[in-house]
Write a protein that holds these residues in place. Structure first.
Motif, PDB file in Angstrom:
ATOM      1  N   TRP A 185       0.828  -1.201   0.000  1.00  0.00           N
ATOM      2  CA  TRP A 185       0.000   0.000   0.000  1.00  0.00           C
ATOM      3  C   TRP A 185       0.867   1.259   0.000  1.00  0.00           C
ATOM      4  N   SER A 186       0.345   2.327  -0.631  1.00  0.00           N
ATOM      5  CA  SER A 186       0.990   3.637  -0.609  1.00  0.00           C
ATOM      6  C   SER A 186       0.014   4.644  -0.012  1.00  0.00           C
ATOM      7  N   ASN A 187       0.454   5.355   1.014  1.00  0.00           N
ATOM      8  CA  ASN A 187      -0.364   6.366   1.670  1.00  0.00           C
ATOM      9  C   ASN A 187      -0.108   7.710   0.993  1.00  0.00           C
ATOM     10  N   THR A 188      -1.134   8.244   0.323  1.00  0.00           N
ATOM     11  CA  THR A 188      -0.979   9.521  -0.390  1.00  0.00           C
ATOM     12  C   THR A 188      -1.948  10.565   0.169  1.00  0.00           C
ATOM     13  N   ALA A 189      -2.146  10.557   1.468  1.00  0.00           N
ATOM     14  CA  ALA A 189      -3.070  11.486   2.106  1.00  0.00           C
ATOM     15  C   ALA A 189      -2.581  12.924   1.977  1.00  0.00           C
ATOM     16  N   SER A 190      -3.536  13.862   1.959  1.00  0.00           N
ATOM     17  CA  SER A 190      -3.225  15.285   1.936  1.00  0.00           C
ATOM     18  C   SER A 190      -4.060  15.971   3.012  1.00  0.00           C
ATOM     19  N   GLY A 191      -3.476  16.100   4.208  1.00  0.00           N
ATOM     20  CA  GLY A 191      -4.183  16.715   5.314  1.00  0.00           C
ATOM     21  C   GLY A 191      -4.897  15.721   6.200  1.00  0.00           C
ATOM     22  N   PHE A 208      -9.920   6.021   7.806  1.00  0.00           N
ATOM     23  CA  PHE A 208      -9.531   7.171   6.989  1.00  0.00           C
ATOM     24  C   PHE A 208     -10.137   8.428   7.594  1.00  0.00           C
ATOM     25  N   ASP A 209      -9.304   9.320   8.108  1.00  0.00           N
ATOM     26  CA  ASP A 209      -9.755  10.620   8.609  1.00  0.00           C
ATOM     27  C   ASP A 209      -9.509  11.657   7.519  1.00  0.00           C
ATOM     28  N   SER A 210     -10.538  12.381   7.156  1.00  0.00           N
ATOM     29  CA  SER A 210     -10.453  13.263   5.990  1.00  0.00           C
ATOM     30  C   SER A 210      -9.590  14.496   6.216  1.00  0.00           C
ATOM     31  N   GLY A 211      -9.407  14.906   7.456  1.00  0.00           N
ATOM     32  CA  GLY A 211      -8.859  16.229   7.716  1.00  0.00           C
ATOM     33  C   GLY A 211     -10.005  17.205   7.888  1.00  0.00           C
ATOM     34  N   SER A 212      -9.775  18.296   8.584  1.00  0.00           N
ATOM     35  CA  SER A 212     -10.871  19.196   8.959  1.00  0.00           C
ATOM     36  C   SER A 212     -11.074  20.365   8.005  1.00  0.00           C
ATOM     37  N   LEU A 213     -10.231  20.502   7.005  1.00  0.00           N
ATOM     38  CA  LEU A 213     -10.351  21.607   6.060  1.00  0.00           C
ATOM     39  C   LEU A 213     -10.971  21.129   4.751  1.00  0.00           C
ATOM     40  N   ASN A 257     -11.602  20.098   1.119  1.00  0.00           N
ATOM     41  CA  ASN A 257     -10.768  19.482   0.071  1.00  0.00           C
ATOM     42  C   ASN A 257      -9.544  18.732   0.602  1.00  0.00           C
ATOM     43  N   GLN A 258      -9.404  18.626   1.914  1.00  0.00           N
ATOM     44  CA  GLN A 258      -8.386  17.711   2.428  1.00  0.00           C
ATOM     45  C   GLN A 258      -8.884  16.272   2.255  1.00  0.00           C
ATOM     46  N   TYR A 259      -7.950  15.323   2.255  1.00  0.00           N
ATOM     47  CA  TYR A 259      -8.381  13.936   2.069  1.00  0.00           C
ATOM     48  C   TYR A 259      -7.345  12.967   2.624  1.00  0.00           C
ATOM     49  N   SER A 260      -7.795  11.742   2.849  1.00  0.00           N
ATOM     50  CA  SER A 260      -6.921  10.615   3.164  1.00  0.00           C
ATOM     51  C   SER A 260      -7.084   9.586   2.054  1.00  0.00           C
ATOM     52  N   LYS A 261      -5.965   8.920   1.679  1.00  0.00           N
ATOM     53  CA  LYS A 261      -6.019   8.048   0.508  1.00  0.00           C
ATOM     54  C   LYS A 261      -4.967   6.947   0.594  1.00  0.00           C
TER      55      LYS A 261
END
Length: 322
Positions: A141-147, A166-171, A173-177
């Protein structure tokens, strides 16, 4: 007179050397042309002939595909080979070693009682059991989260011990992937159990696959859809199907989709956790275009809203390759 008898004798010798069998072997369309041997046979599954099965050998020679009657034929050089057959969506099955002799024909038939799906590792019913809790899943797996953040959760699972959170982030357009590369196939069947704490206008949780031209097929929860469920085809078409009963927060659901580049079809289904209630079924959808191989699977949880963190869980991922 002696010359005539000699001429007749020579003619007879020549004709013997040009018998029907030798005439056939001089025909390039003859499977045994050039000293080859023939391997032929059939593939049956549950007593029924199966078309579209790829038959090949190791060491590698030629490849054949079974016809509507389940039969195939390979014309190959003399040697010792293992003959293998791979039906779409299943792992190859093999024969015992076969000795191919020039000018001979051998029969190798396949009639398996059952077959193992062609799983893409590490995606199988075991989920995330083999990964360390409270850490991001490691290779492949590759973690490519942004925020956002991604980690293995031992406190929540649909079945078994661990899921992946997966926590999306609070801002906005942030994301976890998470991404998984190396599928290299023309079709996939993908299923997973998912749960989210926000089935609402701010939710955007999808599972999907992408090909080498970055064209995507995906399916999941989306707050922009009327019933909060949306799918995307590689052609770019999006669908927002009717869902009943309506999905709820903090409940596990079973997502399934299939995409096949060879016949350009796709299908999407949403079920309750135990697969006793089908909440949505797109039916078979056709699409147009030419596409390169599917290379990547991904899971993405993103945020449509400012100031809210969306938590999504995924478990029991299965990817079966064509």
């Amino acid at each position: 007179m002696r010359k005539l008898i000699l001429a007749i004798g020579l003619t007879a010798v020549i004709l013997v050397g040009c018998g029907q069998e030798n005439l056939q072997r001089s025909n390039p369309l003859d499977p045994q042309f050039g000293g080859n041997g023939v391997v032929q046979g059939s593939f049956y599954l549950n007593g029924q002939p199966m078309s579209g099965v790829t038959v090949f050998t190791t060491p590698a020679t030629k490849i054949a595909t079974t016809d509507a009657g389940g039969t195939y034929m390979l014309s190959i050089a003399p040697g010792t080979y293992t003959v293998l057959a791979q039906a779409p969506w299943f792992n190859p099955i093999s024969s015992t070693q076969q000795a191919v002799i020039a000018g001979s024909t051998i029969n190798v038939n396949f009639n398996p009682p059952n077959m193992t799906p062609n799983y893409q590792a590490p995606c199988n019913p075991e989920g995330f059991e083999n990964y360390i809790s409270a850490t991001s899943p490691g290779s492949p797996w590759s973690n490519t989260a942004s925020g956002g953040t991604v980690f293995v959760d031992s406190s929540t699972s649909s079945a078994g011990i661990k899921s992946c959170r997966f926590d999306s982030g609070s801002l906005a357009n942030q994301y976890s992937k998470l991404e998984l590369y190396g599928l290299n196939t023309t079709g996939v069947r993908v299923s997973a159990k998912v749960k989210t704490d926000q089935v609402s206008l701010i939710c955007n949780m999808k599972i999907g696959v992408t090909n080498m031209n970055n064209q995507t097929t995906e399916f999941g929860f989306d707050g922009s859809a009327a019933d909060y469920v949306k799918y995307l085809l590689p052609s770019g078409f999006t669908g927002t199907p009717f869902v009943s009963p309506f999905p709820a927060c903090n409940e596990w659901y079973y997502l399934y989709f299939e995409v096949n580049y060879e016949d350009r079809t796709a299908r999407f289904e949403l079920w309750n956790q135990n697969k006793t209630i089908k909440m949505m079924d797109s039916g078979t959808i056709t699409f147009s275009g030419t596409y390169r191989s599917i290379d990547k699977f991904y899971i993405k949880n993103s945020n449509y809203s400012q100031g809210t963190t969306i938590n999504t869980y995924i478990d029991e991922i299965e990817i079966i390759k064509k």
